[in-house]
Design an enzyme around this catalytic site. Structure first.
Site, PDB file in Angstrom:
ATOM      1  N   ASP A 157     -19.290 114.324 -59.518  1.00 51.88           N
ATOM      2  CA  ASP A 157     -21.133 114.596 -59.865  1.00 51.88           C
ATOM      3  C   ASP A 157     -21.071 116.382 -59.339  1.00 51.88           C
ATOM      4  OD1 ASP A 157     -22.590 112.884 -60.061  1.00 51.88           O
ATOM      5  OD2 ASP A 157     -22.871 112.008 -58.245  1.00 51.88           O
ATOM      6  N   ARG A 188     -34.796 113.648 -62.227  1.00 51.58           N
ATOM      7  CA  ARG A 188     -35.308 111.892 -61.725  1.00 51.58           C
ATOM      8  C   ARG A 188     -33.336 112.226 -60.641  1.00 51.58           C
ATOM      9  NH1 ARG A 188     -30.644 109.030 -64.968  1.00 51.58           N
ATOM     10  NH2 ARG A 188     -29.980 108.697 -62.913  1.00 51.58           N
ATOM     11  N   LYS A 190     -30.337 110.579 -53.457  1.00 55.09           N
ATOM     12  CA  LYS A 190     -30.323 110.154 -54.192  1.00 55.09           C
ATOM     13  C   LYS A 190     -29.597 108.617 -54.251  1.00 55.09           C
ATOM     14  CE  LYS A 190     -29.502 109.906 -59.409  1.00 55.09           C
ATOM     15  NZ  LYS A 190     -28.489 108.801 -58.815  1.00 55.09           N
ATOM     16  N   ASN A 191     -28.316 109.440 -53.960  1.00 58.83           N
ATOM     17  CA  ASN A 191     -26.812 107.364 -54.506  1.00 58.83           C
ATOM     18  C   ASN A 191     -27.534 106.695 -53.351  1.00 58.83           C
ATOM     19  OD1 ASN A 191     -26.763 108.233 -56.860  1.00 58.83           O
ATOM     20  ND2 ASN A 191     -24.690 109.398 -56.313  1.00 58.83           N
ATOM     21  N   CYS A 241     -27.619 108.561 -66.968  1.00 57.47           N
ATOM     22  CA  CYS A 241     -27.081 109.169 -68.264  1.00 57.47           C
ATOM     23  C   CYS A 241     -26.015 108.824 -68.371  1.00 57.47           C
ATOM     24  CB  CYS A 241     -26.629 110.527 -66.478  1.00 57.47           C
ATOM     25  SG  CYS A 241     -27.905 111.115 -65.999  1.00 57.47           S
ATOM     26  N   ARG A 245     -19.355 103.789 -69.309  1.00 57.74           N
ATOM     27  CA  ARG A 245     -20.407 102.955 -67.996  1.00 57.74           C
ATOM     28  C   ARG A 245     -20.108 101.357 -68.346  1.00 57.74           C
ATOM     29  NH1 ARG A 245     -24.113 107.365 -65.331  1.00 57.74           N
ATOM     30  NH2 ARG A 245     -23.270 107.081 -63.657  1.00 57.74           N
TER      31      ARG A 245
HETATM   32  C1  UD1 Z   1     -21.985 106.518 -59.294  1.00 55.44           C
HETATM   33  C2  UD1 Z   1     -23.000 107.425 -59.130  1.00 55.44           C
HETATM   34  C3  UD1 Z   1     -22.537 108.883 -59.854  1.00 55.44           C
HETATM   35  C4  UD1 Z   1     -21.371 108.997 -59.533  1.00 55.44           C
HETATM   36  C5  UD1 Z   1     -20.522 107.610 -60.131  1.00 55.44           C
HETATM   37  C6  UD1 Z   1     -18.967 108.678 -59.548  1.00 55.44           C
HETATM   38  C7  UD1 Z   1     -25.001 105.885 -58.201  1.00 55.44           C
HETATM   39  C8  UD1 Z   1     -26.593 105.488 -58.725  1.00 55.44           C
HETATM   40  N1  UD1 Z   1     -24.423 106.570 -59.289  1.00 55.44           N
HETATM   41  O1  UD1 Z   1     -21.547 106.030 -60.704  1.00 55.44           O
HETATM   42  O2  UD1 Z   1     -23.601 109.532 -59.475  1.00 55.44           O
HETATM   43  O3  UD1 Z   1     -21.209 110.104 -60.860  1.00 55.44           O
HETATM   44  O4  UD1 Z   1     -21.077 107.460 -58.517  1.00 55.44           O
HETATM   45  O5  UD1 Z   1     -18.864 108.887 -57.750  1.00 55.44           O
HETATM   46  O6  UD1 Z   1     -24.339 105.559 -57.097  1.00 55.44           O
HETATM   47  N2  UD1 Z   1     -16.054 101.309 -63.683  1.00 55.44           N
HETATM   48  C9  UD1 Z   1     -15.482 100.560 -64.688  1.00 55.44           C
HETATM   49  N3  UD1 Z   1     -16.046  99.124 -64.539  1.00 55.44           N
HETATM   50  C10 UD1 Z   1     -17.131  98.850 -63.464  1.00 55.44           C
HETATM   51  C11 UD1 Z   1     -18.080  99.684 -62.754  1.00 55.44           C
HETATM   52  C12 UD1 Z   1     -17.085 100.996 -62.657  1.00 55.44           C
HETATM   53  O7  UD1 Z   1     -14.466 100.483 -65.317  1.00 55.44           O
HETATM   54  O8  UD1 Z   1     -17.710  97.474 -63.381  1.00 55.44           O
HETATM   55  C13 UD1 Z   1     -15.950 102.424 -64.056  1.00 55.44           C
HETATM   56  C14 UD1 Z   1     -16.361 104.147 -64.267  1.00 55.44           C
HETATM   57  O9  UD1 Z   1     -16.144 103.853 -66.211  1.00 55.44           O
HETATM   58  C15 UD1 Z   1     -16.092 105.173 -63.782  1.00 55.44           C
HETATM   59  C16 UD1 Z   1     -15.872 104.812 -62.751  1.00 55.44           C
HETATM   60  O10 UD1 Z   1     -14.602 102.721 -62.575  1.00 55.44           O
HETATM   61  O11 UD1 Z   1     -15.191 105.511 -64.477  1.00 55.44           O
HETATM   62  C17 UD1 Z   1     -16.633 105.319 -61.625  1.00 55.44           C
HETATM   63  O12 UD1 Z   1     -17.602 104.828 -61.294  1.00 55.44           O
HETATM   64  P1  UD1 Z   1     -18.683 103.776 -60.227  1.00 55.44           P
HETATM   65  O13 UD1 Z   1     -18.028 104.173 -58.799  1.00 55.44           O
HETATM   66  O14 UD1 Z   1     -18.943 102.342 -60.305  1.00 55.44           O
HETATM   67  O15 UD1 Z   1     -19.992 104.919 -60.822  1.00 55.44           O
HETATM   68  P2  UD1 Z   1     -21.003 104.290 -60.724  1.00 55.44           P
HETATM   69  O16 UD1 Z   1     -21.540 103.313 -58.904  1.00 55.44           O
HETATM   70  O17 UD1 Z   1     -21.986 103.676 -61.813  1.00 55.44           O
END
Ligand code: UD1
Length: 423
Positions: A306, A398, A22-23, A116, A121
């Site tokens: 996850d 999803r 999915k990701n 979610c 986030r």
């Molecule tokens: C992706 C995955 C999700 C998984 C997550 C962590 C997808 C679509 N989703 O989510 O399933 O749970 O990685 O492995 O690939 N952060 C910031 N600022 C930002 C972006 C992130 O502070 O601009 C923080 C977040 O709050 C979190 C951490 O960084 O604590 C990791 O988040 P991130 O790896 O970005 O998660 P996603 O890419 O949204």
């Protein structure tokens, strides 16, 4: 609204084949629009997030055909349509259109992403990355407006303050057509990032270092179509492995890349799960004397956040006290009260979840608060004595391809029914 009804406590047996990740899919699909000829993605999971992205592509003018897990995207007629809301808000990964539209057209209007709720986030790192490439970014009434001066981005060195999957991929998507070199430091190393880089390179991009914490990108003028076979879903695989360990009577999980699951499998072994691992499949046998274990979630290759929720029902079966600390999402704990409703001895203090076992679960009416909480409740329902009804199953759909069919084939008594709204 749909709900899932499970009659639990039946040993499951047989084989289950893992679908595409999915990701990865949610990044590969937006990436395809950077090409100026058709892209064919193979092994694409049939999940709601993919269908939502297809609808967005069609709104932008792409011709799309999806059948038998093969997704053909013809991006030749795509235009930069402002997408301040609507479908965009239904999934988190819609933020990848910021990177691709910016890379392709030098401008984009994209609503803030949904997905979610796991606590705050933010997307500040994505924005910082786009700004470093020369874009101006503003949040106007809940939509992100991204603009460039001369319709083009300029490569730069970008240090990610926090390791972020989304920000790493998004900056990569924007940078492949930027002028000059971009270097992403402290990049995330997830297998999905390598998958996206592989697609981009097949399209003619020059991305090196994906899978390490430094990614170097030489911008190119044009990207072309290609055929790409995507990786299997390590989180779906982990979910079925956890399920097999908790309630299986011999289950073979097929289409798995073991190396993507090393930290998870090491934890299953520590718990005492009996399994054999071969090239692309893992067979889980019934195991006795399961031991409690502590879990800390970390960025890849650490234990995936996850998989924290799907593993919890197995920990409930073990003897002793287990502690789960989610260092990525402090509020990823909403499955805890639902499991308690099913009779689990489980509590939460901040981002620390504590279980005491072994437990005997009973059926209950529970609510899935997010995708992986939903998967956790499905496993708990399969373990529990009696009937479990899970509400909010749209979250589960999803991300889990044909979950009802896959579990039915293993012998589960599970069905999805449409809830009749009260008049
Ligand atoms: C992706 C995955 C999700 C998984 C997550 C962590 C997808 C679509 N989703 O989510 O399933 O749970 O990685 O492995 O690939 N952060 C910031 N600022 C930002 C972006 C992130 O502070 O601009 C923080 C977040 O709050 C979190 C951490 O960084 O604590 C990791 O988040 P991130 O790896 O970005 O998660 P996603 O890419 O949204």
């Amino acid at each position: 609204m749909k709900k899932i009804i499970i009659n639990g406590n039946r040993p499951l047996t047989g084989e289950v084949t893992i679908s595409g990740a999915k990701n990865s899919a949610v990044a590969l699909i937006p990436a395809a629009i950077l090409a100026d000829s058709p892209v064919i993605l193979e092994g694409v999971p049939d999940i709601q997030d993919v269908h939502s992205l297809i609808e967005i592509l069609e709104i932008m003018g792409a011709k799309v055909h999806f059948s038998q897990n093969v997704l053909e995207i013809d991006p030749r007629e795509i235009v930069s349509v402002p997408m301040p809301s609507g479908k965009i808000n239904s999934l988190r990964a819609s933020y990848y259109f910021m990177g691709t539209l910016l890379g392709k057209f030098g401008e984009a209007v994209v609503g803030l992403p949904g997905g979610c709720y796991l606590g705050p986030r933010p997307i500040d790192l994505h924005v910082k990355g786009f700004e470093a490439l020369g874009a101006s970014v503003s949040n106007e009434h809940g939509a992100m407006y991204l603009r460039t001066d001369k319709q083009s981005l300029k490569g730069n060195r970008i240090f990610m303050d926090v390791v972020s999957v989304g920000a790493t991929i998004n900056v990569m998507l924007a940078a492949v057509k930027a002028k000059g070199q971009t270097v992403i430091e402290n990049a995330a190393r997830e297998p999905e990032i390598i998958d996206v880089a592989t697609l981009l390179n097949n399209m003619g991009a020059k991305v090196r270092g994906a899978g390490t914490d430094v990614i170097r990108i030489e911008g190119v003028e044009q990207l072309h179509g290609c055929r790409h076979f995507m990786i299997p879903d390590r989180i779906e695989a982990g979910t079925y492995l956890a399920l097999a360990a908790a309630v299986g009577n011999g289950i073979k999980v097929k289409n798995v890349i073991y190396e993507h699951l090393e930290s998870f499998i090491a934890k299953l072994q520590e718990i005492g799960v009996n399994m054999t691992i071969s090239e692309d499949e893992i067979e889980v046998f019934p195991s006795k004397n399961l031991k409690a274990a502590n879990i800390m979630t970390y960025p890849y290759p650490g234990f995936a956040t996850d998989l924290q929720q799907p593993l919890t029902p197995l920990l409930l079966m073990t003897k002793g006290t287990s502690e789960i600390t989610d260092t990525i999402y402090a509020k990823r704990v909403n499955h805890v009260p639902e499991l308690a409703r099913m009779g689990a001895d489980i509590s939460v203090e901040g981002n620390l979840i504590i279980t005491n076992g072994p437990n005997k679960l009973h059926g209950a009416e529970v609510v899935a608060s997010d995708l992986r909480a939903g998967a956790c409740l499905v496993i708990a329902g399969l373990l529990a004595e009696g009937t479990t009804t899970i509400y909010n199953v749209e979250y589960i759909l999803r991300g889990y391809d044909h979950i009802i069919e896959k579990l039915t084939a293993l012998g589960a008594e599970i069905q999805m029914v449409e809830e009749v709204e009260a008049e």
